[in-house]
Design a protein around this motif. Structure first.
Motif, short mmCIF file in Angstrom:
data_model
loop_
_atom_site.label_atom_id
_atom_site.label_comp_id
_atom_site.label_asym_id
_atom_site.label_seq_id
_atom_site.Cartn_x
_atom_site.Cartn_y
_atom_site.Cartn_z
N VAL A 55 0.98 -0.98 0.01
CA VAL A 55 -0.03 -0.16 -0.10
C VAL A 55 0.99 1.42 0.19
N ASP A 56 0.79 1.85 -0.96
CA ASP A 56 1.76 3.16 -1.38
C ASP A 56 0.88 4.50 -1.25
N GLU A 57 0.58 4.75 0.11
CA GLU A 57 -0.35 6.01 -0.08
C GLU A 57 0.30 7.25 -0.32
N ARG A 58 1.50 7.39 -0.28
CA ARG A 58 2.21 8.61 -0.69
C ARG A 58 2.32 8.73 -2.25
N ASN A 59 2.16 7.67 -2.98
CA ASN A 59 1.99 7.94 -4.49
C ASN A 59 0.92 7.58 -4.98
N LEU A 80 -9.89 6.41 -0.05
CA LEU A 80 -10.84 5.56 0.92
C LEU A 80 -10.41 3.87 0.57
N ILE A 81 -9.94 3.69 -0.48
CA ILE A 81 -9.44 2.49 -0.63
C ILE A 81 -8.52 2.17 0.11
N PHE A 82 -7.36 2.83 0.60
CA PHE A 82 -6.44 2.63 1.61
C PHE A 82 -6.94 2.31 2.96
N ASN A 83 -8.19 2.78 3.27
CA ASN A 83 -8.69 2.28 4.67
C ASN A 83 -9.21 0.93 4.67
N ARG A 86 -5.23 -3.94 3.11
CA ARG A 86 -3.92 -4.25 3.85
C ARG A 86 -3.20 -5.35 3.06
N PHE A 87 -1.75 -5.42 3.48
CA PHE A 87 -0.77 -6.42 2.92
C PHE A 87 -1.35 -7.73 3.02
N GLY A 88 -1.47 -8.46 1.78
CA GLY A 88 -1.70 -9.78 1.85
C GLY A 88 -3.52 -10.15 1.51
N ASP A 89 -4.15 -9.01 1.76
CA ASP A 89 -5.50 -9.15 1.22
C ASP A 89 -5.74 -9.72 -0.12
N ILE A 104 -7.29 1.80 -10.54
CA ILE A 104 -8.42 1.23 -9.83
C ILE A 104 -9.42 2.14 -9.57
N VAL A 105 -10.48 1.68 -10.20
CA VAL A 105 -11.81 2.45 -9.94
C VAL A 105 -12.84 1.66 -9.19
N GLY A 106 -12.57 0.55 -8.97
CA GLY A 106 -13.57 -0.50 -7.96
C GLY A 106 -12.55 -1.58 -7.52
N LEU A 107 -13.00 -1.77 -6.01
CA LEU A 107 -12.00 -2.78 -5.61
C LEU A 107 -13.25 -3.79 -4.40
N SER A 108 -12.88 -4.83 -4.65
CA SER A 108 -13.61 -5.79 -3.54
C SER A 108 -12.83 -6.74 -3.17
N LYS A 109 -12.92 -7.05 -1.49
CA LYS A 109 -12.28 -8.12 -1.31
C LYS A 109 -12.58 -9.35 -1.43
N GLN A 110 -11.92 -10.47 -1.74
CA GLN A 110 -12.21 -11.86 -1.79
C GLN A 110 -12.35 -12.69 -0.69
#
Length: 110
Positions: A55-59, A80-83, A86-89, A104-110
């Protein structure tokens, strides 16, 4: 509403401004047609599955491991995706090319 604004501008600026009005209206009409075309033909999105590698919030980016030997960096459209990750998700992402960057315009956790 737009005609009222143009009429008001004409009254304030005087008769010398009459030559500029048709060009301004043409530009607005062109912009409206372009906007309508964008709504009718939205950009194609690509769906990918992988695991969050960094997760690279700075960039404003996420690095996603798409396969054991392939990691790619993607810009994030919504911070808000950063919230949410986490690593490994394990995630499924919808990606579009925006301003030359895979975003990334959409994200869902598996």
């Amino acid at each position: 509403m737009m005609r009222a604004i143009v009429a008001l501008c004409m009254a304030v600026l005087g008769p010398g401004a009459t030559l500029a009005v048709p060009a301004a209206l043409d530009e607005q009409q062109d912009a409206a047609v372009t906007l309508q075309a964008a709504m009718v033909h939205p950009q194609a999105s690509e769906t990918l599955r992988g695991v969050v590698d960094r997760v690279d919030e700075r960039n404003d980016a996420l690095l996603i491991r798409l396969s054991p030997d392939r990691i790619e960096s993607f810009k994030v459209q919504d911070g808000l995706i950063f919230n949410a990750v986490r690593f490994g998700d394990p995630v499924e992402i919808a990606v579009q090319s925006i301003a030359g960057f895979r975003t990334i315009v959409g994200l869902s956790k598996q």
